[in-house]
Design an enzyme around this catalytic site. Structure first.
Site, short mmCIF file in Angstrom:
data_model
loop_
_atom_site.label_atom_id
_atom_site.label_comp_id
_atom_site.label_asym_id
_atom_site.label_seq_id
_atom_site.Cartn_x
_atom_site.Cartn_y
_atom_site.Cartn_z
N SER A 90 35.51 41.09 43.90
CA SER A 90 36.13 41.75 45.03
C SER A 90 37.50 42.14 44.54
CB SER A 90 36.25 40.67 46.23
OG SER A 90 37.16 39.77 45.90
N LYS A 91 38.18 42.81 45.57
CA LYS A 91 39.35 43.25 45.28
C LYS A 91 40.41 42.24 44.61
CE LYS A 91 40.68 45.14 49.42
NZ LYS A 91 40.98 45.62 50.62
N ARG A 92 40.36 41.04 44.75
CA ARG A 92 41.15 40.00 44.48
C ARG A 92 41.04 39.95 42.82
NH1 ARG A 92 39.52 35.03 44.59
NH2 ARG A 92 37.52 35.70 45.24
N GLY A 109 41.00 42.64 41.19
CA GLY A 109 41.40 43.99 40.39
C GLY A 109 40.52 45.10 40.91
#
Ligand code: GLU
Length: 487
Positions: free
Chosen positions: A255-257, A259
């Site tokens: 996920s976005k976390r 990168g």
């Protein structure tokens, strides 16, 4: 042999994620690696609020960029169209009516609050959140009453709770699920007049004669529901293959976390499509043997579903960088130069339009750093040594210049540069022999101060390339600046 038909069915509700692209890729590879197979692109835009034409365009653009082509789709047409769900509403209505008429589905007039209440009650009784099915057997009088109150019905499919659904997944093996764990009678038509995903997908896959449904394992729990609908409509059930989800380095869902997770972000950073294609194909699939670098045709010829692993792949940016670096090295200097120019313009290093002589100069600069790039966005950092007015120097570089022989060496170099007719690669190669003779300095003591004086760095492109690219004026300026400081 019956024809193989696969499909990629994205919802145009956002930019395309690496996980979606891997799904598209596996459908594409499975189709292209089989003779007599077709790959369909279907746009699942029943979520009217979140779907947009812009995101649909983004799907076409990213697939095209990566090198995935399809045989049928909204933009291409085909005999199973339309390929956009929003244009297939009549078909869904027709099949929903068939389910109602045959007793497999019913109108439900419950309000969302009533459904919530049912779910709570079911949990209180120790069960899973479940709709009670209270509208299954409404009398005509009750229906009239609801209508009078202005309630708009949705349509629910009767889940036969006593059944066990079993299917053979091409990746996961035998899957068994009890119907009483599916959450009760499922909605197939919503209050906004649109079909739900689980219903529309069955109607579409069946009517489009999809033989293999390949998708992420996040859809595994939907498959038994879909199988019940296939059976109720009398459709043939396709083969299913649920690919394990891609994880981040901490082994949670990517996920976005972690990168960048969108395909577009990798394109923008300067990853080459063939590198991402190669890397994504290796997320769960592995060929026989140790080879890891493959061009598209090789992957197509070796791809096999029985070599897709059950375990979750971990996204490894280092490996992607390694693969990308390989394809950058393999690319022509012109290709990389064309990718570099907009980035150099953005940095203010170069002005548009770039004329031929400027282009050739940039190309030489690109050649000097091309083999050290992991992705094209690193290029302005690598090329800044050629553009900066004053070189930036770190502590280590300054130390190199503090040696006693440096002023003498740089003075001698300055003279040679002033006297030279032309400063090209050949001159620079000869130059070091002459400098060695005249100054008596050898090896690192000779190369390093010159490298640092010209670039500010203790590493970088070959010196003969640096001389050639910088040219007389810049070289002399830089030597003068250093001499001013160190003398
Ligand atoms: N529109 C669904 C999605 O994007 C399709 C899932 C499927 O392949 O069935 O997740």
């Amino acid at each position: 042999m019956p024809k193989i038909r696969t499909r990629f069915a994205p919802s145009p509700t956002g930019a395309i994620h690496l996980g979606n692209m891997r799904t598209a890729l596996f459908n594409y590879l499975f189709a292209r690696s089989n003779a007599n197979a077709e790959f369909v692109l279907r746009i699942e835009d029943t979520d009217l609020k979140r779907s947009s034409g812009e995101y649909e365009q983004c799907i076409y653009d990213e697939l095209n960029w990566l090198g995935i082509d399809w045989d049928e789709g909204p933009d291409k047409g085909g005999q199973y169209g339309p390929y956009r769900q929003s244009e297939r509403l009549e078909l869904y209505k027709q099949y929903a009516k068939q389910l109602i008429d045959s007793g497999y589905a019913y109108y439900c007039y419950c309000t969302p609050e009533e459904v919530e209440q049912d779910k709570k009650l079911s949990v209180q009784k120790g069960g899973i959140p479940k709709y009670s099915g209270r509208c299954r057997n409404l009398s005509p009088g009750q229906i009239e009453e609801y209508k009078k109150r202005g309630r708009k019905p949705i349509i629910r499919f009767k889940v036969p709770e006593d059944q066990v659904i079993v299917f053979e997944d091409m990746i996961k093996g035998k899957i068994t699920m009890k119907a009483d764990t599916l959450g009760g009678d499922m909605v197939i038509f919503k209050s906004d007049g649109m079909p739900t995903y689980n219903f529309a997908v069955v109607v579409d896959d069946a009517l489009m004669e999809i033989t293999h449904v390949i998708r992420g394992e996040d859809h595994l729990s939907n498959t038994p529901k879909q199988i019940l609908i296939y059976k109720a409509l009398g459709f043939d059930i396709p083969m299913f293959a649920h690919a394990p989800l891609i994880l981040g380095p901490d082994r949670t869902k990517l996920s976005k976390r972690h990168g960048n997770t969108f395909v577009g972000q990798y394109r923008e950073k300067g990853y080459l499509p063939e590198a991402l294609f190669n890397y994504l194909s290796l997320l769960s699939w592995s060929p026989e043997g140790e080879q890891e670098l493959f061009i598209k045709e090789e992957i197509i010829s070796q791809f096999a579903m029985n070599r897709v692993s059950k375990s979750n792949p971990v996204f490894d940016i280092k490996k992607l960088n390694w693969i990308n670096a390989h394809y950058i090295k393999e690319s022509s200097a012109d290709r990389i130069t064309k990718l570099a120019i907009p980035r150099l313009v953005e940095k203010g290093y170069v002005k548009q339009p770039v004329d031929e002589s400027m282009y050739n100069w940039i190309k030489k600069a690109v050649i000097s750093v091309k083999d050290s790039l992991s992705y094209i966005d690193q290029i302005d950092q690598e090329l800044k040594i050629y553009f900066q007015q004053e070189v930036e120097m770190d502590k280590q570089a300054k130390e190199v210049l503090s040696a006693d022989h440096v002023p003498m060496l740089l003075e001698t170099l300055k003279k040679k540069i002033q006297e030279a007719d032309i400063i090209d690669q050949e001159f620079s190669r000869q130059l070091f022999k002459i400098l060695r003779k005249e100054t008596g300095v050898k090896g690192k003591g000779l190369y390093m101060p010159i490298r640092v004086a010209l670039t500010g760095q203790t590493h970088g492109p070959e010196l003969y390339e640096i001389f050639d690219i910088l040219g007389r004026e810049k070289i002399l300026n830089r030597i003068d600046l250093i001499l001013k400081d160190v003398v």
